[in-house]
Design a protein around this motif. Sequence first.
Motif, mmCIF file in Angstrom:
data_model
loop_
_atom_site.group_PDB
_atom_site.id
_atom_site.type_symbol
_atom_site.label_atom_id
_atom_site.label_comp_id
_atom_site.label_asym_id
_atom_site.label_seq_id
_atom_site.Cartn_x
_atom_site.Cartn_y
_atom_site.Cartn_z
ATOM 1 N N ILE A 123 0.196 -12.270 15.282
ATOM 2 C CA ILE A 123 0.013 -12.103 16.719
ATOM 3 C C ILE A 123 1.275 -12.695 17.333
ATOM 4 O O ILE A 123 1.499 -13.899 17.264
ATOM 5 N N ALA A 124 2.132 -11.836 17.863
ATOM 6 C CA ALA A 124 3.395 -12.274 18.456
ATOM 7 C C ALA A 124 3.236 -12.286 19.968
ATOM 8 O O ALA A 124 3.120 -11.241 20.593
ATOM 9 N N ASP A 125 3.193 -13.489 20.534
ATOM 10 C CA ASP A 125 3.022 -13.608 21.978
ATOM 11 C C ASP A 125 4.379 -13.506 22.660
ATOM 12 O O ASP A 125 5.135 -14.463 22.716
ATOM 13 N N PHE A 126 4.669 -12.315 23.151
ATOM 14 C CA PHE A 126 5.932 -12.042 23.843
ATOM 15 C C PHE A 126 5.761 -12.147 25.357
ATOM 16 O O PHE A 126 6.658 -11.795 26.108
ATOM 17 N N SER A 127 4.610 -12.630 25.817
ATOM 18 C CA SER A 127 4.300 -12.599 27.250
ATOM 19 C C SER A 127 5.273 -13.412 28.099
ATOM 20 O O SER A 127 5.434 -13.140 29.284
ATOM 21 N N LYS A 128 5.936 -14.409 27.501
ATOM 22 C CA LYS A 128 6.870 -15.239 28.272
ATOM 23 C C LYS A 128 8.329 -14.855 28.026
ATOM 24 O O LYS A 128 9.226 -15.435 28.608
ATOM 25 N N ILE B 30 15.301 -15.286 25.503
ATOM 26 C CA ILE B 30 15.993 -14.023 25.287
ATOM 27 C C ILE B 30 16.199 -13.948 23.780
ATOM 28 O O ILE B 30 16.824 -14.828 23.184
ATOM 29 N N ILE B 31 15.619 -12.924 23.155
ATOM 30 C CA ILE B 31 15.671 -12.807 21.709
ATOM 31 C C ILE B 31 16.834 -11.898 21.327
ATOM 32 O O ILE B 31 16.791 -10.698 21.560
ATOM 33 N N ASP B 32 17.859 -12.507 20.736
ATOM 34 C CA ASP B 32 18.979 -11.727 20.202
ATOM 35 C C ASP B 32 18.833 -11.677 18.687
ATOM 36 O O ASP B 32 17.843 -12.179 18.131
ATOM 37 N N LEU B 33 19.781 -11.066 18.004
ATOM 38 C CA LEU B 33 19.683 -10.912 16.547
ATOM 39 C C LEU B 33 19.577 -12.262 15.848
ATOM 40 O O LEU B 33 18.767 -12.435 14.939
ATOM 41 N N LYS B 34 20.375 -13.227 16.271
ATOM 42 C CA LYS B 34 20.342 -14.565 15.662
ATOM 43 C C LYS B 34 18.956 -15.204 15.819
ATOM 44 O O LYS B 34 18.404 -15.750 14.868
ATOM 45 N N ALA B 35 18.373 -15.100 17.014
ATOM 46 C CA ALA B 35 17.040 -15.661 17.261
ATOM 47 C C ALA B 35 15.974 -14.912 16.460
ATOM 48 O O ALA B 35 15.039 -15.522 15.939
ATOM 49 N N ALA B 36 16.106 -13.599 16.352
ATOM 50 C CA ALA B 36 15.145 -12.801 15.576
ATOM 51 C C ALA B 36 15.170 -13.219 14.110
ATOM 52 O O ALA B 36 14.123 -13.430 13.490
ATOM 53 N N TYR C 37 13.675 -10.970 27.474
ATOM 54 C CA TYR C 37 14.353 -9.777 26.964
ATOM 55 C C TYR C 37 14.518 -9.866 25.449
ATOM 56 O O TYR C 37 14.691 -10.944 24.909
ATOM 57 N N VAL C 38 14.467 -8.708 24.784
ATOM 58 C CA VAL C 38 14.757 -8.600 23.357
ATOM 59 C C VAL C 38 15.893 -7.597 23.209
ATOM 60 O O VAL C 38 15.778 -6.456 23.673
#
Length: 128
Positions: free
Chosen positions: A55-60, A30-36, A63-64
């Motif tokens: 190439i950003a693999d968001f397949s797994k 789960i990508i939150d602001l801190k992770a981003a 949530y963002v």
Amino acid sequence: MNNTATFENSLISLSYLGKMLLVDYKKRAIIDLKAAKKSIQEREKFTKNAPTLIIADFSKIEYVTTEARSFFAGPSNKTTMATAIIISSKIQEVMGKIYIKFNKPKTPVKLFTRISDAQEWLQTFIKS
């Protein structure tokens, strides 16, 4: 540029696919602001702030958050030339289209289901 270099932490792994940087987000993240912010910081350190095709693999990714999407789209992403986002579900496709339409990233962004298609599109940004 050392194209065999890799980096990994609990959120992402980074490696080069030719002249493109593969940012592989970990399963069920789960990508939150801190992770981003952390992922951009690690990416810029890894690429030594060089202009980069991503190439950003968001397949797994699960949530963002809204804040993270705004951050990814904004001027904080200084070294990115273009981003190909890899998706694997209809929900990710909808989220990706919302991101592109409403967050209006400062650099070109396109959604793909295959890395090979993403590489082909990013190839058009490489100056010969």
